[in-house]
Design a protein around this motif. Structure first.
Motif, PDB file in Angstrom:
ATOM      1  N   ARG A  49      -5.617  16.603  -2.536  1.00 58.40           N
ATOM      2  CA  ARG A  49      -5.920  15.207  -2.857  1.00 58.40           C
ATOM      3  C   ARG A  49      -4.790  14.268  -2.449  1.00 58.40           C
ATOM      4  NH1 ARG A  49      -7.404  13.412  -8.940  1.00 58.40           N
ATOM      5  NH2 ARG A  49      -5.207  13.909  -9.205  1.00 58.40           N
ATOM      6  N   ASP A  50      -3.552  14.707  -2.632  1.00 56.97           N
ATOM      7  CA  ASP A  50      -2.426  13.823  -2.330  1.00 56.97           C
ATOM      8  C   ASP A  50      -2.387  13.387  -0.868  1.00 56.97           C
ATOM      9  OD1 ASP A  50      -1.608  13.671  -4.860  1.00 56.97           O
ATOM     10  OD2 ASP A  50       0.083  15.056  -4.673  1.00 56.97           O
ATOM     11  N   GLN A  51      -2.960  14.226   0.004  1.00 58.03           N
ATOM     12  CA  GLN A  51      -2.929  13.911   1.435  1.00 58.03           C
ATOM     13  C   GLN A  51      -3.840  12.728   1.797  1.00 58.03           C
ATOM     14  OE1 GLN A  51      -2.591  17.657   3.582  1.00 58.03           O
ATOM     15  NE2 GLN A  51      -3.733  16.728   5.261  1.00 58.03           N
ATOM     16  N   ARG A  81      -4.980  10.538  -0.725  1.00 59.85           N
ATOM     17  CA  ARG A  81      -4.996   9.605  -1.858  1.00 59.85           C
ATOM     18  C   ARG A  81      -4.739   8.153  -1.411  1.00 59.85           C
ATOM     19  NH1 ARG A  81      -3.597  10.338  -7.413  1.00 59.85           N
ATOM     20  NH2 ARG A  81      -2.700  12.363  -6.967  1.00 59.85           N
TER      21      ARG A  81
END
Ligand SMILES: NC(=O)c1ccc[n+]([C@@H]2O[C@H](COP(=O)([O-])OP(=O)(O)OC[C@H]3O[C@@H](n4cnc5c(N)ncnc54)[C@H](OP(=O)(O)O)[C@@H]3O)[C@@H](O)[C@H]2O)c1
Length: 260
Positions: free
Chosen positions: A116-118, A120
């Motif tokens: 998800r962080d990639q 976000r």
């Protein structure tokens, strides 16, 4: 929900030429569809304010639009997902009649390879940037004013490896309909444009198209045999701005790509 009617909805010519003398803020105006919208708007005598992050590219875009005789063009360098930046841009260009949002990156990656962080930043920037734009604009636009968001044809014809981006454009279309209802009592209009592939720096980069020949070859597989130009895509934004009865609508500009 408030249903107070603050002002009557004006009746004006729905032709793009009626945008002469109006002011439009383009969030994402230094490239591609936003820049093309700026060029079309200056050609009909509208005042244009461009908001984008990269100052050098923004300055080049402003210079380019100012080559139109009589053009009134300003630039604001900043992040169009930040509400304070948007408020500042709207206040500097005041009174702004219409806002077009074309800012937005394509965040790709297969589900199992993409934490998800990639994605976000791209997902949140698109959704909350649109929300922040609407909050800033709703307090400032006059009756008949409009906000136009950008969506894409992958929402109805998904490709693998773009689920986060597709979810974010789905959110934009949902926001469009919800805000059209919520802001109608203020006589403000909210629409979106669902673009097929449009020949812009973003599309060339995303599809790995190195030059005009590659773009032409890739476009041959579409129903009309080529991709849209940025001007063809941007013209839908002028239609939505000028026509005071358009709200809550998603206009598709895709050369029939949704069909094939
Ligand atoms: N081209 C297509 O085939 C296609 C298809 C479907 C949907 N769309 C959507 O249509 C919109 C426009 O696409 P385009 O092809 O014209 O893209 P583009 O050529 O990459 O232009 C995007 C513009 O937005 C600005 N921008 C990006 N993030 C920003 C931010 N956080 N704050 C302020 N400005 C920002 C960029 O400048 P800076 O980077 O300097 O800020 C640039 O001026 C996008 O939302 C895209 O996803 C495009």
């Amino acid at each position: 929900m408030s249903t107070t009617t603050l002002a009557p909805m004006p009746v004006t010519s729905p032709l793009p030429s009626a945008l002469e003398g109006r002011t439009v803020l383009i969030v994402g105006g230094s490239s591609g569809i936003g820049l093309a919208a700026g060029a079309l708007l200056t050609s009909v005598g509208a005042r244009v304010a461009l908001l984008a992050r990269d100052p050098a590219r923004l300055a080049a875009a402003v210079d380019r639009l100012r080559t139109t005789p009589g053009a009134s063009v300003t630039g604001v360098a900043g992040d169009g997902t930040a509400e304070d930046v948007l408020e500042q841009a709207l206040d500097q260009a005041a009174p702004v009649d219409h806002v077009l949002v074309t800012a937005g990156a394509l965040s790709t990656g297969a589900l199992l390879d993409t934490p998800r962080d990639q994605v976000r930043e791209a997902v949140e920037g698109r959704i909350w940037g649109a929300y922040a734009t609407a909050r800033a604009a709703a307090r400032r636009l006059p009756a008949g004013g409009s906000i136009t968001f950008s969506s894409g044809h992958y929402l109805t014809r998904p490709i693998p490896g773009a689920s986060a981006a597709i979810a974010s454009i789905g959110a934009i279309e949902g926001l469009t309909r919800a805000l059209a209802v919520e802001l109608a009592p203020r006589r403000l209009r909210v629409n979106a444009i669902r673009f097929g592939v449009v020949d812009t720096p973003l599309a060339r980069g995303a599809l790995g198209l190195a030059d005009d020949t590659a773009v032409a070859a890739a476009g041959q597989g579409t129903p009309l045999g080529r991709f849209a130009t940025a001007e063809e895509a941007a013209s839908a934004a002028l239609f939505l701005m000028a026509n005071n009865i358009m709200t809550g609508t998603v206009v598709t500009v895709d050369g029939g790509q949704a069909l094939a």
